[in-house]
Scaffold this motif. Sequence first.
Motif, PDB file in Angstrom:
ATOM      1  N   MET A 224     -14.130 -21.799   3.172  1.00  0.00           N
ATOM      2  CA  MET A 224     -13.547 -22.347   1.947  1.00  0.00           C
ATOM      3  C   MET A 224     -14.591 -22.370   0.824  1.00  0.00           C
ATOM      4  O   MET A 224     -15.700 -22.883   1.024  1.00  0.00           O
ATOM      5  N   PRO A 225     -14.272 -21.854  -0.372  1.00  0.00           N
ATOM      6  CA  PRO A 225     -15.186 -21.940  -1.512  1.00  0.00           C
ATOM      7  C   PRO A 225     -15.065 -23.320  -2.176  1.00  0.00           C
ATOM      8  O   PRO A 225     -14.044 -23.624  -2.797  1.00  0.00           O
ATOM      9  N   ALA A 244     -15.369 -14.792  -1.693  1.00  0.00           N
ATOM     10  CA  ALA A 244     -14.456 -13.663  -1.969  1.00  0.00           C
ATOM     11  C   ALA A 244     -12.973 -14.013  -1.853  1.00  0.00           C
ATOM     12  O   ALA A 244     -12.173 -13.223  -1.345  1.00  0.00           O
ATOM     13  N   LEU A 245     -12.600 -15.196  -2.341  1.00  0.00           N
ATOM     14  CA  LEU A 245     -11.185 -15.571  -2.368  1.00  0.00           C
ATOM     15  C   LEU A 245     -10.664 -15.733  -3.793  1.00  0.00           C
ATOM     16  O   LEU A 245      -9.525 -16.154  -3.996  1.00  0.00           O
ATOM     17  N   GLY A 246     -11.505 -15.410  -4.766  1.00  0.00           N
ATOM     18  CA  GLY A 246     -11.056 -15.430  -6.154  1.00  0.00           C
ATOM     19  C   GLY A 246     -10.912 -16.806  -6.751  1.00  0.00           C
ATOM     20  O   GLY A 246     -10.282 -16.963  -7.803  1.00  0.00           O
ATOM     21  N   CYS A 247     -11.481 -17.827  -6.118  1.00  0.00           N
ATOM     22  CA  CYS A 247     -11.376 -19.193  -6.641  1.00  0.00           C
ATOM     23  C   CYS A 247     -12.461 -20.061  -6.021  1.00  0.00           C
ATOM     24  O   CYS A 247     -13.091 -19.686  -5.024  1.00  0.00           O
ATOM     25  N   VAL A 248     -12.650 -21.247  -6.623  1.00  0.00           N
ATOM     26  CA  VAL A 248     -13.545 -22.263  -6.083  1.00  0.00           C
ATOM     27  C   VAL A 248     -12.872 -23.616  -6.263  1.00  0.00           C
ATOM     28  O   VAL A 248     -12.383 -23.929  -7.358  1.00  0.00           O
ATOM     29  N   GLY A 249     -12.802 -24.407  -5.190  1.00  0.00           N
ATOM     30  CA  GLY A 249     -12.258 -25.753  -5.280  1.00  0.00           C
ATOM     31  C   GLY A 249     -13.342 -26.733  -5.690  1.00  0.00           C
ATOM     32  O   GLY A 249     -14.468 -26.674  -5.196  1.00  0.00           O
ATOM     33  N   ILE A 250     -13.014 -27.618  -6.614  1.00  0.00           N
ATOM     34  CA  ILE A 250     -13.954 -28.635  -7.082  1.00  0.00           C
ATOM     35  C   ILE A 250     -13.623 -29.942  -6.382  1.00  0.00           C
ATOM     36  O   ILE A 250     -12.510 -30.473  -6.515  1.00  0.00           O
ATOM     37  N   LEU A 257      -9.605 -33.023  -3.717  1.00  0.00           N
ATOM     38  CA  LEU A 257      -9.659 -31.874  -4.613  1.00  0.00           C
ATOM     39  C   LEU A 257      -9.468 -32.357  -6.046  1.00  0.00           C
ATOM     40  O   LEU A 257      -8.392 -32.839  -6.410  1.00  0.00           O
ATOM     41  N   ALA A 258     -10.512 -32.227  -6.843  1.00  0.00           N
ATOM     42  CA  ALA A 258     -10.457 -32.690  -8.229  1.00  0.00           C
ATOM     43  C   ALA A 258     -10.014 -31.602  -9.188  1.00  0.00           C
ATOM     44  O   ALA A 258      -9.545 -31.885 -10.293  1.00  0.00           O
ATOM     45  N   GLY A 259     -10.146 -30.343  -8.793  1.00  0.00           N
ATOM     46  CA  GLY A 259      -9.769 -29.257  -9.686  1.00  0.00           C
ATOM     47  C   GLY A 259     -10.005 -27.912  -9.041  1.00  0.00           C
ATOM     48  O   GLY A 259     -10.439 -27.817  -7.884  1.00  0.00           O
ATOM     49  N   LEU A 260      -9.746 -26.860  -9.806  1.00  0.00           N
ATOM     50  CA  LEU A 260      -9.849 -25.494  -9.296  1.00  0.00           C
ATOM     51  C   LEU A 260     -10.340 -24.577 -10.410  1.00  0.00           C
ATOM     52  O   LEU A 260      -9.944 -24.713 -11.561  1.00  0.00           O
TER      53      LEU A 260
END
Length: 337
Positions: A224-225, A244-250, A257-260
């Motif tokens: 998980m990023p 390499a999933l095109g996103c990062v979870g904040i 999860l606060a954001g993306l």
Amino acid sequence: MTTPLPSSVTAPTTAGMDAATTVRMEQAGLDALAHAFEDPNGLGGAFSRAVEILLGIQGRVVVTGIGKSGHVARKIQATLASTGTPSLYVHPAEASHGDLGMVQPDDAILAFSNSGETTELGDIAAHALRTGQPLLAVTSKATSTLATTATLALTLPAMPEACPMGLAPTTSTLMQLAFGDALAVALLRYRGFTATQFGVFHPGGRLGARLLTVRDVMHTGNAMPLTAPGTPMRDVIMEMTHKALGCVGIVGQNGELAGLITDGDLRRALDHDLTTTLAQNIMNPRPLTINPDALASEALQVMNARKRPVTSLFVLNADRQPIGVVHLHDLIRAGVG
């Protein structure tokens, strides 16, 4: 290459009309069956009783029949088994030569015979009478031997066969098939059988793919990023590139999860100084998410619902903490897309 008809054979110029007549006759049979189900003092009441009996047994539904009714019985048994009703098919002739041993005391017997006078069903009917097992007879003749000896007779409307000679089982077998489907669906509903349970019995092929859950295809753990709100964007880019999933979870202090941030967010933020900009300045604070037990097909619907489709969804637990990521490519590889 089309093989020419023998000279003695006339081309069937009205075959299409004949086919339409066949279908209309069979459709009339289904219409008559539907009306019969609506009669609480006739087939409708008997059907409700049949459902009650089959829900109350501890064993299996033993489905039987011979000839064309036997082929229908095999299909109905398969449908029952795949929708949460334990069942098996027993051939009437083989039952007389030892297969009655397959029938256990807690089972119920569901027998199909259009005429109700099928000789081969005699030993199974006699066995049910000796043991006191429920025998449900599906027939078009209420006064037949099978109907009168059964625990419960389920009498289908007597309708003309689509065969021009009125001999080949056509309309009658279609009505039997529809009856069996109605019975399987009724039992499914009253058992509360779910799509997830259905998936357990259908793991293969496209149907199995449609019944996969998000949990089955999501990336978990170190795949998980993830990063914190105060992470500099240059480090966010490194995390996104590495996973390499095109996103990062904040992720906030409590692990929620606060954001993306997606690669699209990065492109839109190119006018920022990425050496000083933090993840919290770029992130989408209301990203689309999904439950791990949702169907994978539902995840695909969520991704495609936006005017600008998304390619990744974070999977959250009840505390809104990320436990996985599902990507569009994962769904396509699994055969969902």
